[in-house]
Design an enzyme around this catalytic site. Structure first.
Site, PDB file in Angstrom:
ATOM      1  N   LYS A  79     -64.041 -48.231  44.676  1.00  0.00           N
ATOM      2  CA  LYS A  79     -64.799 -47.373  45.593  1.00  0.00           C
ATOM      3  C   LYS A  79     -66.287 -47.380  45.267  1.00  0.00           C
ATOM      4  CE  LYS A  79     -60.658 -46.719  46.714  1.00  0.00           C
ATOM      5  NZ  LYS A  79     -60.116 -47.435  45.559  1.00  0.00           N
TER       6      LYS A  79
ATOM      7  N   CYS B 230     -60.321 -55.528  38.147  1.00  0.00           N
ATOM      8  CA  CYS B 230     -59.002 -56.155  38.284  1.00  0.00           C
ATOM      9  C   CYS B 230     -59.110 -57.536  38.929  1.00  0.00           C
ATOM     10  CB  CYS B 230     -58.084 -55.258  39.098  1.00  0.00           C
ATOM     11  SG  CYS B 230     -57.897 -53.606  38.381  1.00  0.00           S
TER      12      CYS B 230
ATOM     13  N   SER C  96     -53.164 -49.861  47.093  1.00  0.00           N
ATOM     14  CA  SER C  96     -54.038 -50.632  46.222  1.00  0.00           C
ATOM     15  C   SER C  96     -54.091 -52.059  46.726  1.00  0.00           C
ATOM     16  CB  SER C  96     -53.491 -50.607  44.795  1.00  0.00           C
ATOM     17  OG  SER C  96     -54.076 -51.629  44.020  1.00  0.00           O
TER      18      SER C  96
END
Length: 562
Positions: A128, A198, A476
């Site tokens: 975000k 990630c 996700s």
């Protein structure tokens, strides 16, 4: 344009004899006369210590500050926040994740305008952070550049390549007895080997790629790994381009246009990006004053092949794209084949086509990270916008084709993620079921948490191709399987998903872009008579305000609609 002309705003606090207090405070911080006369650039760091995506960002902000003097700019660091999705996933803390996007935008707007700075560099890492930073930059509309903190390296354990989703899916294997305690611990300890976001085409790498394609970060920013020499050089070079933006007075709203947003969406779809891209790009477009809706996503998705073979549903990581020329090499391939607008302005002061002029296109291959356009993984995109009597205002699915394109089954309804997780853990979800998780939307949670834990438990339990999941929450970028999120209207607002009962037959049809249930309008109306919103207890502060202000998922969950 002279140097003083570049101090379009900061002269008010550093060079205005009628405002002596501002000058006094700046001198108190140790600024020299030279620095006082230079343009002020706020360096917004989303850095904090408890997350690999963000743990190094303050160091990058320091490098950017140090290099600002080489270009006669006065870089001054300030901090905003971030919420780690990986840390908060599956907990009540996850309600704050999407909320943090708007807090970041609020912070950047408040600091830059509150202190009369001339420009902004934002250093962002986790999901975000990046859309929040771009939204803040659009609000201030002063020369701005986003620097991505970079992707993490792969983890390794017993010959297997790991990433953060490996840890979530290991839990599903554990409850099925398919992994030993030793190996479960080994996966967790080795999934994330150090700094960086990630590593698959999850939301962080999706948004960094989309924002680079949009023109708001430097070429290669999205694909330079966090621990690379290239990322350090990017931090040192950013002020060169900030100087250009100031001299040419190029502002975010000059860069973020209808065409540049189309570039961003095309890249996100072609790479197999996260469903969160829909929420964030809708919000960025709204902030930029550009008309862009779910129907526009649907149109671009229909004509954009999926060619990126990235995790979670594919094989590769962002580090693999870096090794093959990075995002610019991919964009050059797409540009050469007519998929991108080359005339869009970027933060280099040049157009997309000019940035890519001397870059060799990536060489695609069916066994490599980027497949050829002629033999795509899927002929159209994977971000399917669905509508129907279960989602009259829209829903978003991530269907690569590997799951199939249609699913019909009985609803198994849960009014919270925790209830669903417990049921999956206790083997109460069976092959053929459509798991429904509701009251987790933007207003109903509040905060629209991600459902990575239940989807990972389903995958880990070996039910990935046999169970579907729909929710008014979101997913996700690490989620894969037959899943549909962003169901609008949400349950808490009286949407049809809130009226479902166990056993209702739900059909997900990606070929015809339909999400429906075999319940008639009359039956829905009858059920609505006894419906009331699920009570939300203990709301205060941030979440209370979010519940009151947030728009629907189909409107990007912006908080300044009214």
């Amino acid at each position: 344009m002279t140097q003083n002309n570049l101090k379009k705003y900061s002269w008010e606090i550093s060079d205005n004899d009628e405002h002596p207090a501002g000058k006094a405070m700046l001198y108190a911080t140790g600024l020299s006369d030279k620095k006082m006369k230079q343009p002020f650039v706020g360096i917004a760091s989303c850095g904090y210590e408890s997350n690999p995506c963000n743990m190094h960002l303050n160091d990058f902000a320091g490098l950017i500050k140090a290099s600002s003097q080489e270009y006669d700019l006065t870089g001054l660091v300030f901090n905003t926040i971030g919420i780690s999705d990986g840390t908060s996933m599956g907990t009540l803390g996850m309600r704050y994740s999407l909320v943090s996007r708007d807090i970041i935008a609020d912070s950047i707007e408040s600091f830059i305008l509150g202190h009369s700075f001339d420009g902004c560099v934002a250093v962002a890492g986790c999901d975000k952070n990046m859309p929040g930073a771009v939204m803040g930059m659009l609000r201030i509309n002063r020369p701005s550049i986003m620097v991505y903190g970079g992707t993490i390296a792969s983890g390794h354990y017993k010959g297997e390549k790991l990433n953060i989703v490996s840890a979530f899916e290991a839990f599903g294997k554990k409850i099925q007895g398919a992994i030993t305690e030793e190996d479960y611990d080994g996966v967790i300890r080795n999934a994330c080997p150090g700094k960086g976001a990630c590593g698959g085409m999850y939301t962080a790498n999706t948004m960094s790629s989309a924002i680079e394609a949009m023109g708001m970060s430097l070429p290669y920013s999205s694909s330079n790994p966090a621990n690379s020499a290239e990322k350090l050089k990017e931090c040192q070079d950013v002020n060169h381009f900030m100087r250009i933006l100031l001299e040419k007075d190029i502002k975010p709203k000059d860069i973020v246009t209808r065409k540049s947003i189309e570039n961003a969406v095309t890249v996100a779809i072609a790479l197999g990006g996260s469903t969160n891209a829909v929420l964030h790009i809708l919000a960025i477009a709204r902030t930029a004053g550009v008309e862009f809706t779910l129907e526009d996503f649907k149109a671009i998705n229909a004509k954009t092949p999926l060619i990126g073979d990235f995790k979670p549903s594919g094989k590769f990581m962002m580090e693999d794209l870096f090794e093959q020329g990075g995002l610019p090499a991919f964009m050059k391939y797409m540009l050469n084949n007519g998929f991108l607008h080359g005339d869009c302005l970027t933060v280099t002061g040049k157009t997309v086509a000019e940035n890519l002029a001397n870059i060799d296109p990536i060489v695609p291959s069916v066994v490599n990270v980027i497949h050829p356009l002629e033999t795509p993984i899927k002929k159209s995109g994977h971000l399917c916008i669905l509508k129907g009597n279960l989602a009259p205002e829209g829903a978003v699915s991530k269907i690569t084709g590997k799951e199939g394109t249609a699913f019909t089954g009985p609803a198994v309804v849960f009014d919270s993620e925790l209830e669903a997780n417990d049921a999956i853990r206790d083997h109460k979800v069976k092959a053929g079921d459509v798991v429904v998780i509701r009251n987790v939307g933007p207003k109903g949670a509040p905060g629209m948490p991600e459902m990575l834990k239940p989807t990972s438990m389903i995958i880990g339990a070996g039910l990935g191709s046999d169970v579907a999941l729909i929710t008014d929450g979101r997913f996700s970028g690490g989620t894969h399987g037959f899943v549909v999120g962003h169901v609008t209207p949400e349950a808490w607002c009286g949407g049809p998903i809130g009226l479902l009962k166990d056993g209702d037959i739900i059909t997900i049809d990606a070929d015809n872009f339909n999400l429906s249930v075999n319940v008639s309008e009359e039956e829905f109306a009858e059920r609505k008579k006894s419906w009331s919103p699920k009570p939300i207890e203990g709301l205060q502060g941030t979440l209370k305000k979010y519940n009151k202000l947030v728009a629907t998922a189909s409107e990007g969950c912006v908080t300044d609609k009214f």
